[in-house]
Every structure is written in structure tokens, then in C-alpha cells.
Motif scaffolding. Structure first.
Motif, PDB file in Angstrom:
ATOM      1  N   UNK A  40       2.455  -7.893   8.120  1.00  7.54           N
ATOM      2  CA  UNK A  40       1.616  -6.698   8.012  1.00  7.54           C
ATOM      3  C   UNK A  40       0.222  -6.988   8.538  1.00  7.54           C
ATOM      4  N   UNK A  41      -0.071  -8.266   8.740  1.00  9.47           N
ATOM      5  CA  UNK A  41      -1.373  -8.656   9.245  1.00  9.47           C
ATOM      6  C   UNK A  41      -1.263 -10.028   9.887  1.00  9.47           C
ATOM      7  N   UNK A  54       6.496  -2.573  -4.078  1.00  2.00           N
ATOM      8  CA  UNK A  54       7.463  -2.099  -5.076  1.00  2.00           C
ATOM      9  C   UNK A  54       8.568  -3.126  -5.288  1.00  2.00           C
ATOM     10  N   UNK A  55       9.000  -3.757  -4.196  1.00  4.96           N
ATOM     11  CA  UNK A  55      10.098  -4.713  -4.282  1.00  4.96           C
ATOM     12  C   UNK A  55       9.935  -5.738  -3.168  1.00  4.96           C
ATOM     13  N   UNK A  56      10.123  -7.011  -3.511  1.00  4.53           N
ATOM     14  CA  UNK A  56      10.078  -8.051  -2.498  1.00  4.53           C
ATOM     15  C   UNK A  56       9.035  -9.115  -2.780  1.00  4.53           C
ATOM     16  N   UNK A  57       8.849  -9.975  -1.778  1.00  5.97           N
ATOM     17  CA  UNK A  57       7.914 -11.092  -1.884  1.00  5.97           C
ATOM     18  C   UNK A  57       7.219 -11.290  -0.544  1.00  5.97           C
ATOM     19  N   UNK A  58       5.900 -11.358  -0.578  1.00  8.63           N
ATOM     20  CA  UNK A  58       5.078 -11.637   0.600  1.00  8.63           C
ATOM     21  C   UNK A  58       4.233 -12.867   0.318  1.00  8.63           C
ATOM     22  N   UNK A  59       3.714 -13.446   1.380  1.00  8.90           N
ATOM     23  CA  UNK A  59       2.715 -14.499   1.220  1.00  8.90           C
ATOM     24  C   UNK A  59       1.619 -14.296   2.246  1.00  8.90           C
ATOM     25  N   UNK A  81      -1.064  -5.607  -1.716  1.00  6.24           N
ATOM     26  CA  UNK A  81      -1.122  -6.447  -0.517  1.00  6.24           C
ATOM     27  C   UNK A  81      -2.367  -6.049   0.268  1.00  6.24           C
ATOM     28  N   UNK A  82      -3.321  -6.945   0.307  1.00  2.21           N
ATOM     29  CA  UNK A  82      -4.602  -6.602   0.916  1.00  2.21           C
ATOM     30  C   UNK A  82      -5.305  -7.881   1.353  1.00  2.21           C
ATOM     31  N   UNK A  96      -2.820 -14.401   7.700  1.00  5.06           N
ATOM     32  CA  UNK A  96      -1.581 -13.745   8.092  1.00  5.06           C
ATOM     33  C   UNK A  96      -0.897 -13.330   6.795  1.00  5.06           C
ATOM     34  N   UNK A  97      -0.271 -12.160   6.786  1.00  2.00           N
ATOM     35  CA  UNK A  97       0.496 -11.736   5.611  1.00  2.00           C
ATOM     36  C   UNK A  97       1.907 -11.431   6.077  1.00  2.00           C
ATOM     37  N   UNK A  98       2.866 -12.162   5.511  1.00  5.33           N
ATOM     38  CA  UNK A  98       4.250 -12.161   5.983  1.00  5.33           C
ATOM     39  C   UNK A  98       5.227 -11.845   4.845  1.00  5.33           C
TER      40      UNK A  98
END
Length: 191
Positions: A40-41, A54-59, A81-82, A96-98
Motif C-alpha cells: 500500500x506504500x 478488518x482481516x489480515x496481517x501487514x508489516x 494502517x498509516x 514500505x507497507x506490505x
């Protein structure tokens, strides 16, 4: 729409936000999906929205001066997520946001956010509260990274974000904790 309002009312909790305010907020949030590996970035971009997972995992991660991949944060269900500096200061990011999993989130555009932030007093109060809480969490984590042992940091991560321990790759968890993969493996074996 009702499902979205229900979900967002759990996120935007503030005594000054009524159901009509939440409905206005819901009207400008769009549901989006991501596949594992989507970004997303990326470094050098300016964030123009934020997401509520709402659902999932980012880093979020950066590359240090030697090119090593360092995980800065994990985002799990109900997290925002920001990348605050990029969004609010309108500057290119270092982060980076993945997506680490297939995910579902609600997105709000910066322009819509700004309009409602000034229109809805409860929303601006919620924003200030969220920002101060985030600043406190960041400061607390920064301090604990220096005073807790690797095992204590790992245990705290599992307590605060159990999804991370179940899903995130070992190398991402280790870099987030500031330890090597082999140290994390030893900690997990003893557990």
C-alpha cells in the motif's frame, strides 16, 4: 452499509461521536482487498489515504544503510494502517507497507479525512486521542527495546499481537524484535 457502520463504530470510539457521525464516516470509507505481497506504500511515495484493517496481517519495513530489511511494525485486525509523517506532512516516506496475507481493509482518502476532521468535532477529538495513544505506544516500545530482554520482547509481542507469532515469517519477527533469526529460534524452542 450496516456491516461497515458496525465495524467502523468499533474503531471510531469516542463519546462525542454519535451514530450519524459514524454513518458519515462510513459513507467515505471504501472496502478494499489485498493479496499477499501487495504494497500500500513504497519508499519515496506520499501516502494519500489510510486503511483500517478488518482481516489480515501487514508489516511496515525499511532498508537500513547496509540494505538489510528491518520490520518496523505489524498491523493486525482493527489496526490503522498509516505512515503518519507521509500522510500528514505530505512528504515521501522511507517506509514500505506490505500485506503478509490476503487482507480486507477500509480505506479513507486524505481529502475526505480532512473534510470530516474539520466538520465533526467528535472525529477530530477521536483523532487527537488516537494520535496521543499512538505516540505513547511508540515511546513505550522504544524504551522497552532497550530495557527488556529478547525473550521479554518476544513474549510481549505474542501477548499484544498473537496473530504475528502464528503467521509472520521468523525473519520479520526477529528484525522487529532487534535480534537475529537464530536467537529467535532458540527463544521459541525453550518456550
Amino acid at each position: 452499509m450496516e456491516e461497515k457502520v458496525r465495524f467502523l463504530s468499533n474503531i471510531y470510539q469516542h463519546p462525542d461521536l454519535g451514530i450519524q457521525d459514524i454513518q458519515k464516516l462510513a459513507a467515505v470509507h471504501e472496502k478494499v482487498t489485498f493479496k499477499r505481497g501487495d504494497f500500500i506504500l513504497q519508499k519515496g511515495e506520499i501516502l494519500n489515504e489510510y486503511y483500517i484493517l478488518e482481516k489480515g496481517l501487514f508489516r511496515s519495513f525499511v532498508h537500513d544503510y547496509q540494505g538489510n530489511d528491518i520490520t518496523i511494525d505489524f498491523f493486525t485486525e482493527n489496526d490503522i494502517l498509516i505512515e503518519v509523517s507521509s500522510l500528514f506532512q505530505r512528504i515521501p516516506t522511507q517506509e514500505n507497507i506490505e500485506a503478509l496475507t490476503d487482507s480486507i481493509a477500509y480505506i479513507i482518502d486524505f481529502t475526505d479525512f480532512q473534510e470530516l476532521f474539520h466538520e465533526l468535532g467528535g472525529f477530530s477529538e477521536w483523532g487527537r486521542s488516537w494520535m496521543s495513544s499512538s505516540l505513547f505506544s511508540f515511546k513505550n516500545r522504544s524504551t522497552l527495546m532497550r530495557v527488556e530482554s529478547a525473550r521479554e520482547r518476544y513474549e510481549r509481542l505474542l501477548k499484544e499481537k498473537p496473530t504475528v507469532g502464528k503467521i509472520a515469517p521468523l525473519k520479520h519477527i526477529a528484525s522487529y524484535l532487534g535480534i537475529t533469526d537464530s536467537t529467535l529460534s532458540r527463544i521459541r524452542k525453550v518456550r
